[in-house]
Design a protein around this motif. Sequence first.
Motif, PDB file in Angstrom:
ATOM      1  N   GLU A 482       0.820  -1.204   0.000  1.00  0.00           N
ATOM      2  CA  GLU A 482       0.000   0.000   0.000  1.00  0.00           C
ATOM      3  C   GLU A 482       0.860   1.263   0.000  1.00  0.00           C
ATOM      4  OE1 GLU A 482      -3.855  -1.847   2.413  1.00  0.00           O
ATOM      5  OE2 GLU A 482      -2.335  -0.683   3.480  1.00  0.00           O
ATOM      6  N   VAL A 483       1.989   1.212   0.709  1.00  0.00           N
ATOM      7  CA  VAL A 483       2.903   2.347   0.693  1.00  0.00           C
ATOM      8  C   VAL A 483       3.463   2.553  -0.714  1.00  0.00           C
ATOM      9  CG1 VAL A 483       5.064   3.273   1.612  1.00  0.00           C
ATOM     10  CG2 VAL A 483       3.478   2.084   3.127  1.00  0.00           C
ATOM     11  N   PHE A 484       3.838   1.461  -1.360  1.00  0.00           N
ATOM     12  CA  PHE A 484       4.438   1.580  -2.693  1.00  0.00           C
ATOM     13  C   PHE A 484       3.426   2.070  -3.724  1.00  0.00           C
ATOM     14  CE2 PHE A 484       5.605  -0.241  -6.828  1.00  0.00           C
ATOM     15  CZ  PHE A 484       6.807   0.429  -7.007  1.00  0.00           C
ATOM     16  N   GLU A 485       2.142   1.737  -3.546  1.00  0.00           N
ATOM     17  CA  GLU A 485       1.133   2.231  -4.485  1.00  0.00           C
ATOM     18  C   GLU A 485       1.120   3.757  -4.551  1.00  0.00           C
ATOM     19  OE1 GLU A 485      -2.593   0.609  -3.447  1.00  0.00           O
ATOM     20  OE2 GLU A 485      -2.140  -1.416  -4.162  1.00  0.00           O
ATOM     21  N   GLU A 486       1.371   4.406  -3.408  1.00  0.00           N
ATOM     22  CA  GLU A 486       1.395   5.863  -3.388  1.00  0.00           C
ATOM     23  C   GLU A 486       2.701   6.431  -3.940  1.00  0.00           C
ATOM     24  OE1 GLU A 486      -1.115   7.698  -2.685  1.00  0.00           O
ATOM     25  OE2 GLU A 486      -2.430   6.044  -2.113  1.00  0.00           O
ATOM     26  N   VAL A 487       3.766   5.624  -3.864  1.00  0.00           N
ATOM     27  CA  VAL A 487       5.089   6.101  -4.287  1.00  0.00           C
ATOM     28  C   VAL A 487       5.346   5.791  -5.761  1.00  0.00           C
ATOM     29  CG1 VAL A 487       7.571   5.841  -3.861  1.00  0.00           C
ATOM     30  CG2 VAL A 487       5.973   5.897  -1.946  1.00  0.00           C
ATOM     31  N   SER A 488       4.622   4.815  -6.302  1.00  0.00           N
ATOM     32  CA  SER A 488       4.949   4.283  -7.628  1.00  0.00           C
ATOM     33  C   SER A 488       4.862   5.335  -8.723  1.00  0.00           C
ATOM     34  CB  SER A 488       4.020   3.113  -7.956  1.00  0.00           C
ATOM     35  OG  SER A 488       2.676   3.550  -7.932  1.00  0.00           O
ATOM     36  N   GLN A 489       4.009   6.353  -8.534  1.00  0.00           N
ATOM     37  CA  GLN A 489       3.882   7.346  -9.597  1.00  0.00           C
ATOM     38  C   GLN A 489       5.131   8.214  -9.716  1.00  0.00           C
ATOM     39  OE1 GLN A 489       0.391   8.986 -10.675  1.00  0.00           O
ATOM     40  NE2 GLN A 489      -0.952   7.470  -9.763  1.00  0.00           N
ATOM     41  N   LEU A 490       5.833   8.414  -8.603  1.00  0.00           N
ATOM     42  CA  LEU A 490       7.117   9.109  -8.693  1.00  0.00           C
ATOM     43  C   LEU A 490       8.125   8.264  -9.461  1.00  0.00           C
ATOM     44  CD1 LEU A 490       7.556  10.805  -5.214  1.00  0.00           C
ATOM     45  CD2 LEU A 490       7.330  11.921  -7.425  1.00  0.00           C
ATOM     46  N   VAL A 491       8.086   6.955  -9.254  1.00  0.00           N
ATOM     47  CA  VAL A 491       8.960   6.058 -10.022  1.00  0.00           C
ATOM     48  C   VAL A 491       8.643   6.171 -11.507  1.00  0.00           C
ATOM     49  CG1 VAL A 491       9.667   3.656 -10.340  1.00  0.00           C
ATOM     50  CG2 VAL A 491       9.158   4.508  -8.040  1.00  0.00           C
TER      51      VAL A 491
END
Length: 777
Positions: A482-491
């Motif tokens: 769930e944390v990565f779902e929010e960060v993935s767009q920066l990736v």
Amino acid sequence: MVGTANGGKRPITPVTPDAPVTPRQAFSVVNGGQDPGLRSGPGSVNGSGCGGGGVGFTREQVEALLNMKIKAKDKFNLKEKCDLMMEYIKKLRLCVKWFQDFEGGLSLEHEKLKKLFESAEKKSNEMEMLMNAKEEELSAIIEELRNNYSVLQEKFTKEESEKLAAVETLTTEKNARTTAEMSQASLTEDLEKAQDECSSANQKIISLNDMYKRLQEYNTGLQQYNSKLQTELNQTSETLSKVEHEKAALMENLSKLRGHHESQQAQLASTKASLEESIQLKEALASEVGCLRGDLHKVREDRDRQLSLVQDLTAEVVQYKECTGKSAVQLGTLTSRSQELEVKCASQIDTIKRLQERLATAQKKLELSDLSSIETRAGYEEEKKLNSELIIRLAEAEAKVIEGEALRKKLHNTILELKGNIRVFCRVRPLLLDEGMEDETKPISFPTTTEALGRGIEVLHHGQTHPFMFDKVFMPQTTQEEVFEEVSQLVQSALDGYKVCIFAYGQTGSGKTHTMMGTPGSYDDKGLIPRSLEQIFEARQKLKEQGWKYEMQVSMLEIYNETIRDLLSANKCSTEGSANKQQYAIKHDANGTTYVSDLTIVDVRSSKEVSYLLNRAAQSRSVGKTQMNEQSSRSHFVFTLRIFGVNETLEQQVQGVLNLIDLAGSERLSKSGSTGDRLKETQAINRSLSSLSDVIFALAKKEEHIPYRNSKLTYLLQPCLGGDSKTLMVVNVSPAPSSVNESLCSLRFAARVNACEISIPRRQTSMRYMEPRLSYG
């Protein structure tokens, strides 16, 4: 590393719409998928057509939306400015959602056209295979008919040769018969002489007359027999001529044999003429016998003298009869053989008729196959034309997808810019068993109001509540995914050619390393670094379909006691704190690119290679035991992934940088109990974090001088904090009551970071060629 190294070649393309990767879905902002302002009432954008039904955007509208500048009537009225900004963000969200739905429709049409093209191609291949099979079958039938024709021709040649042999035998017999008739004529002359000699004797004359009558009757029988044979021979000749004419009409290639047969018929006609002459000669002899009757009286005187001669003649007549019987037997044999030849000719005629029928059937089949072949070729041409049309439509759909993807990137990055280039997430780790009692008041709580849900956090300290608001707040039960779902767009922005920096901040033991790296050996508990790498390499594989090729380079370092250590260096001395043996200098070029001199850079081609390098760096990183943490990170860990991409079809090239940083934890000496080397490490960590705080304060106050050079950490993070990079700070907080002071300090620092404004990020499109680096295959 922060920034890009001095080299690069290729661009990164966006992930396709049907990819399972989260960045391809609608950008759910940093605050749990919805902005607080969008949840306040039924009149929000989410409920008014964000699904794409009835809402459309043209290129001019999108360009106008992107180029629209927000101007408040009163520039000091922050509320009005905030409302205008939220309204603008709502419009951008609506536009992004519409383009995502449009992109999905294009993807479905692309797949449909692709399936139609594949089915048409498969059908054309099947038709071509069927046509080839029919051609082979007809070729086999024609070859069989040719073989049968050659066999029958050989049989016919053999029968003709036998027929010629029989005709030659018949000619021989006829010659023998002619010889016998000539001998008969000579005997008749001798008989006339004997009659002349025996004319004097009446008895002998009577006996001779009787014998002459018998001979005459016998000659008459022979003539009848010869006429019968002549009739049969004529019938045989007529039958043979009919057979010959029929065969000549059926097969033109037998013309030579027909000419030969005609020559044989000419010979037979000459034989017939000779037989007719023999008959005429017999008639002349009969007339002469009549004349001789008058002369019988002259030979009566010589009757006695000729008795012996008559006896001899009688013996010769017996021999002649025997010879005539043999000739009759031979003529019967020839007749039977002629009948056999007629039967064979009839059978051959039947065989020829059957072959003609089969040939006609084969010709009909060949005509039908030609018609079906023409129809098949016509269908194949139609399918080919349809395939070309489908290819054109597919190319148009792909062009639309590429155009929509480019616009999606632009809108996506515009939304990220409007949200602020330095964004702050807050994550609260779960409470450990030995950190607090159940009856104690929890120092950290999460408000449930509409505005603060998913974004707010409150700290209770000395009876006073301290509220904070961030872009996103993760509760203790939040998973790594769930944390990565929010960060993935920066990736995703790094793949689009931007500089991206994500760093974890917090006190010792607050869960920074767990957030960034995860639990070793656990697939579901992986941190941001391994998940980001998996997303990037999955996107790389899918982007090949759109013509993108790119290379990636990895470097890893740590800042320990204000000294840079290369964690991938083969020289172990560089990781043991000997600054004299290897000096690493931080450098910034005019384009805002940051690199470290003499740092090991490794070319990578898969996430497995990067995982191996991460494990290798983790073994070299400095960790130590304190009273606050059994495995405390004693240095700042910096992971840098450089992305170089190029698309020759679109004539585009980009370069992006992804910096993932695990900062060392801040701690109080009174609580950590550090002494000796641990004390020096703690002091160095606190100084670098204090320098980071000074930089943040200077940026917040918009001072002219920003003290980046006060520490290696801030100088390394200069492009991320004050440059054109997209930066995310994940502040990690411990829920333990004993750590409330440190948690409050961390949240206050994060609030200051969240208030900073930096320049707009730039997409890196100008590239330099990559220098050859180490490679792990």
